[in-house]
Write a protein that holds these residues in place. Structure first.
Motif, mmCIF file in Angstrom:
data_model
loop_
_atom_site.group_PDB
_atom_site.id
_atom_site.type_symbol
_atom_site.label_atom_id
_atom_site.label_comp_id
_atom_site.label_asym_id
_atom_site.label_seq_id
_atom_site.Cartn_x
_atom_site.Cartn_y
_atom_site.Cartn_z
ATOM 1 N N ASP A 204 0.904 -0.289 -0.487
ATOM 2 C CA ASP A 204 0.115 -0.196 0.262
ATOM 3 C C ASP A 204 1.226 1.009 0.050
ATOM 4 O O ASP A 204 0.374 2.692 -0.179
ATOM 5 C CB ASP A 204 -0.682 0.105 1.176
ATOM 6 N N ARG A 205 2.171 0.942 0.098
ATOM 7 C CA ARG A 205 2.744 2.082 0.380
ATOM 8 C C ARG A 205 4.557 2.379 -0.242
ATOM 9 O O ARG A 205 4.828 0.879 -0.607
ATOM 10 C CB ARG A 205 3.051 3.068 1.352
ATOM 11 N N THR A 206 5.181 3.190 -0.830
ATOM 12 C CA THR A 206 6.184 3.585 -1.403
ATOM 13 C C THR A 206 7.133 3.948 -0.608
ATOM 14 O O THR A 206 6.479 5.652 -0.179
ATOM 15 C CB THR A 206 6.875 3.835 -2.892
ATOM 16 N N THR A 207 8.501 4.199 0.471
ATOM 17 C CA THR A 207 8.771 4.898 0.927
ATOM 18 C C THR A 207 9.990 5.154 0.553
ATOM 19 O O THR A 207 11.454 4.108 0.420
ATOM 20 C CB THR A 207 8.842 4.511 2.987
ATOM 21 N N ASP B 218 -1.495 5.491 -1.999
ATOM 22 C CA ASP B 218 -2.897 6.570 -2.649
ATOM 23 C C ASP B 218 -2.752 7.868 -2.754
ATOM 24 O O ASP B 218 -2.836 8.169 -4.293
ATOM 25 C CB ASP B 218 -3.808 5.462 -2.893
ATOM 26 N N THR B 219 -3.566 8.848 -1.972
ATOM 27 C CA THR B 219 -3.850 9.643 -1.541
ATOM 28 C C THR B 219 -3.167 11.182 -1.690
ATOM 29 O O THR B 219 -3.585 12.283 -1.607
ATOM 30 C CB THR B 219 -5.169 10.843 -2.353
ATOM 31 N N PHE B 220 -2.010 10.841 -0.255
ATOM 32 C CA PHE B 220 -1.629 11.559 0.664
ATOM 33 C C PHE B 220 0.244 10.197 0.538
ATOM 34 O O PHE B 220 0.073 9.956 -0.193
ATOM 35 C CB PHE B 220 -2.347 11.707 1.421
ATOM 36 N N LYS B 221 0.897 11.805 1.051
ATOM 37 C CA LYS B 221 2.558 10.867 0.751
ATOM 38 C C LYS B 221 2.778 11.686 2.250
ATOM 39 O O LYS B 221 2.497 12.359 3.248
ATOM 40 C CB LYS B 221 3.549 11.372 -0.155
ATOM 41 N N TYR C 105 4.930 15.679 8.558
ATOM 42 C CA TYR C 105 3.785 16.504 7.579
ATOM 43 C C TYR C 105 2.872 15.159 6.446
ATOM 44 O O TYR C 105 3.469 14.282 5.677
ATOM 45 C CB TYR C 105 4.459 17.367 6.783
ATOM 46 N N LEU C 106 1.788 14.991 6.694
ATOM 47 C CA LEU C 106 0.889 14.090 6.015
ATOM 48 C C LEU C 106 0.100 15.526 4.380
ATOM 49 O O LEU C 106 -0.179 16.586 5.066
ATOM 50 C CB LEU C 106 -0.463 13.765 6.464
ATOM 51 N N THR D 44 -9.328 13.893 -0.075
ATOM 52 C CA THR D 44 -9.739 14.384 1.603
ATOM 53 C C THR D 44 -8.627 13.494 2.501
ATOM 54 O O THR D 44 -8.385 12.160 1.922
ATOM 55 C CB THR D 44 -10.580 13.484 2.023
ATOM 56 N N PRO D 45 -7.672 13.847 3.549
ATOM 57 C CA PRO D 45 -6.694 13.087 3.863
ATOM 58 C C PRO D 45 -7.499 12.605 5.069
ATOM 59 O O PRO D 45 -8.603 12.437 5.175
ATOM 60 C CB PRO D 45 -6.548 14.605 4.946
ATOM 61 N N PRO D 46 -6.756 10.871 5.507
ATOM 62 C CA PRO D 46 -7.335 10.428 6.266
ATOM 63 C C PRO D 46 -7.322 11.021 7.622
ATOM 64 O O PRO D 46 -6.723 11.891 8.456
ATOM 65 C CB PRO D 46 -6.146 9.187 5.680
ATOM 66 N N SER D 47 -8.497 10.702 8.175
ATOM 67 C CA SER D 47 -8.796 10.707 9.513
ATOM 68 C C SER D 47 -8.402 10.029 10.662
ATOM 69 O O SER D 47 -8.221 10.862 11.886
ATOM 70 C CB SER D 47 -10.280 10.603 9.641
#
Length: 541
Positions: A63-66, A79-82, A95-96, A103-106
């Motif tokens: 689900d992610r790449t670092t 997917d929609t944020f880093k 920092y998100l 929409t940012p994750p809640s």
């Protein structure tokens, strides 16, 4: 009692003031944002690999790449944020950054993020720059027009134009309602929109320059950042290799170099400090010295020989600090006796660098005896350098702004002074000597005039004068082409092409931050002004 006409005129005055205040922050450019249609076409994944920072340390999970750059910072792409992490030991901030139009994750805890994570919509629209070192990075990335407020120490002409009368956008005037974020050197826990920028804390020249990728993450400009850093790194390595080959093949002498600064005494109710002189040994200076074909002292050996732990001592950065100068200056003179090249980084009280002379240098450090001109090699051979080759009229230096981002140019400058023969001997037609940009000699004459470039607001091209106006768009990493398919943006095609009918017209997006807070303003102000004008007209007779 005021008449109705007077009341209406008062409304006009108030609304005019409101209009000025409301438009202090630029509107969010809709082209910055993804649309619902685009999100659906790319399966909610808006950061393709071509638009992620590149490094030798990459970890890819489901689900992610670092991506981690040295030990300085990391960026994790979802997917929609880093998630950007500043790993500096004195900062350690998270920092998100969520893509405009999403929409940012809640639930931060679901992503193992600390509760104090700072959440920002990107690309940032309008920022305040409290530290000069961020400015040239933003210029390289093509987002200098998103600097809304700037430090008074800025050197770039267009940044000075922001400070000029008629614009007056000093960083001290920036408030949360006119900027989305503030870039500052240190950590600020009290400001949820402050971003720590610590490139100058990094030990190596190229490491410092690689912070362009850190800045890029906040503006969705990673692709161009990768290209810029590769180019700078290649140029730096080419100069280093050229100098190394020349020194090896000719057995050229490596000059002994000292980096030095004088600090005058400081006395205030809250802080007192005696006059002192520093011999600098921070790692990036050592790297520049050696890569340009020279050598410097071993600070550990110097401290073992001369240090007393008090008036001559070594710092955590391995700088050697001399205080109580009446009693320690003789030791410093002994150390400097055989130095071939001395680099003076002192601050001369806000003076125009073109007025600083070798006599000023001699007075500041105590080399005033006539015999000093022959007893000290760097004076006898006229090799005293300064790093204010690009500066403002009041002494702010490009060394603390542009040079941080351009180690390739710094290295060429220094190599030209340390090993000028390397450029002559090279067969590379692109490696010939060029006029130095940052470094310059203090020995000037009619035949060797000063090479200082003094910058001013007047030098900013008219088409780059922004004064906080609407910036150019930074389009998402994907766009919908004219056949309706999602396409990864490139440097040659960064935004969607014009199609008939357009499939790329973004829907209105509600955004937090400065851009979103003023998005409602034009229509509301127009309506209110119309009412007030009608009232004035109605009471005209």
């Amino acid at each position: 009692m005021a008449s109705q006409r007077q009341v209406a005129l008062a409304w006009l005055t108030m609304l005019a003031a409101l209009a000025v205040t409301s438009f202090a922050a630029p509107l969010r450019n809709a082209q910055d944002c993804v649309t619902p249609t685009l999100l659906k076409l790319v399966d909610q994944r808006v950061f393709p690999s071509a638009h992620q920072i590149q490094s030798t340390s990459v970890v890819t999970l489901q689900d992610r790449t670092t991506v981690t750059v040295a030990q300085d910072f990391s960026v994790t792409y979802y997917d929609t944020f880093k998630v950007v992490k500043n790993l500096n030991v004195k900062v350690n901030e998270t920092y998100l950054l969520y893509q405009c139009g999403t929409t940012p994750p809640s639930d931060l805890a679901a992503y193992d993020l600390p509760a104090n994570t700072k959440v920002l919509s990107i690309p940032l629209m309008s920022v305040s720059a409290e530290d000069t070192s961020i400015l040239y990075f933003m210029k390289q990335l093509g987002v200098a027009d998103r600097v809304g407020y700037v430090t008074s120490y800025a050197v770039d002409p267009c940044m000075q134009a922001l400070l000029a009368p008629g614009c007056g956008r000093n960083d001290s005037m920036a408030t949360a309602d006119v900027v989305d974020a503030t870039f500052t050197y240190g950590k600020n826990d009290k400001d949820a929109t402050s971003i720590a920028f610590t490139a100058t804390a990094d030990p190596g020249p190229l490491n410092r320059a690689e912070h362009i990728k850190y800045v890029a993450a906040f503006f969705n400009r990673e692709a161009i950042a990768n290209t810029i850093f590769r180019t700078i790194s290649a140029k730096y390595d080419a100069t280093r290799q050229m100098v190394s080959s020349y020194v090896t093949s000719t057995a050229a002498m490596k000059p002994l170099v000292a980096w030095i600064t004088y600090f005058p005494a400081y006395d205030s109710p809250s802080y007192k400090s005696p006059a002192s002189i520093y011999l600098y040994f921070k790692a990036y200076r050592k790297d520049y010295t050696e890569d340009a074909g020279a050598r410097t002292f071993d600070p550990i050996a110097l401290n073992a020989t001369y240090g007393n732990g008090k008036t001559i001592r070594i710092s955590s950065d391995r700088d050697i600090i001399f205080s109580d100068l009446d009693n320690t200056r003789a030791t410093l003179r002994t150390i400097l006796k055989d130095v071939d090249v001395l680099i003076d980084e002192s601050y001369y009280g806000g003076r125009n660098p073109t007025t600083i002379t070798i006599d000023d240098f001699r007075t500041m450090y105590g080399f005033t005896a006539e015999s000093d001109m022959t007893d000290f090699k760097f004076l006898a051979t006229q090799r005293v350098l300064r790093l204010d080759g690009v500066a403002t009229n009041d002494g702010s230096q490009g060394w603390l702004e542009e040079a941080v981002a351009r180690p390739d140019e710094v290295l060429r400058d220094l190599a030209g002074f340390f090993q000028p023969g390397a450029f002559v001997a090279s067969n590379d037609p692109n490696s010939g000597p060029v006029a130095p940009r940052f470094a310059r000699t203090l020995f000037v004459s009619a035949s060797k005039p000063s090479t200082v470039l003094v910058t001013s607001a007047a030098q900013c091209p008219a088409n780059q004068l922004t004064c906080g106006g609407a910036p150019a768009p930074v389009c998402p990493a994907y766009y919908i082409d004219c056949s309706g398919k999602p396409t990864v943006a490139t440097e040659s095609q960064p935004c969607a092409p014009t199609c008939k009918p357009s499939v790329n017209t973004p829907a209105p997006v509600n955004q937090p931050g400065a851009a979103g807070r003023v998005a409602f303003a034009p229509a509301l102000l127009a309506a209110l002004l119309a009412v007030a004008l009608a009232a004035v007209a109605g009471f005209a007779c």
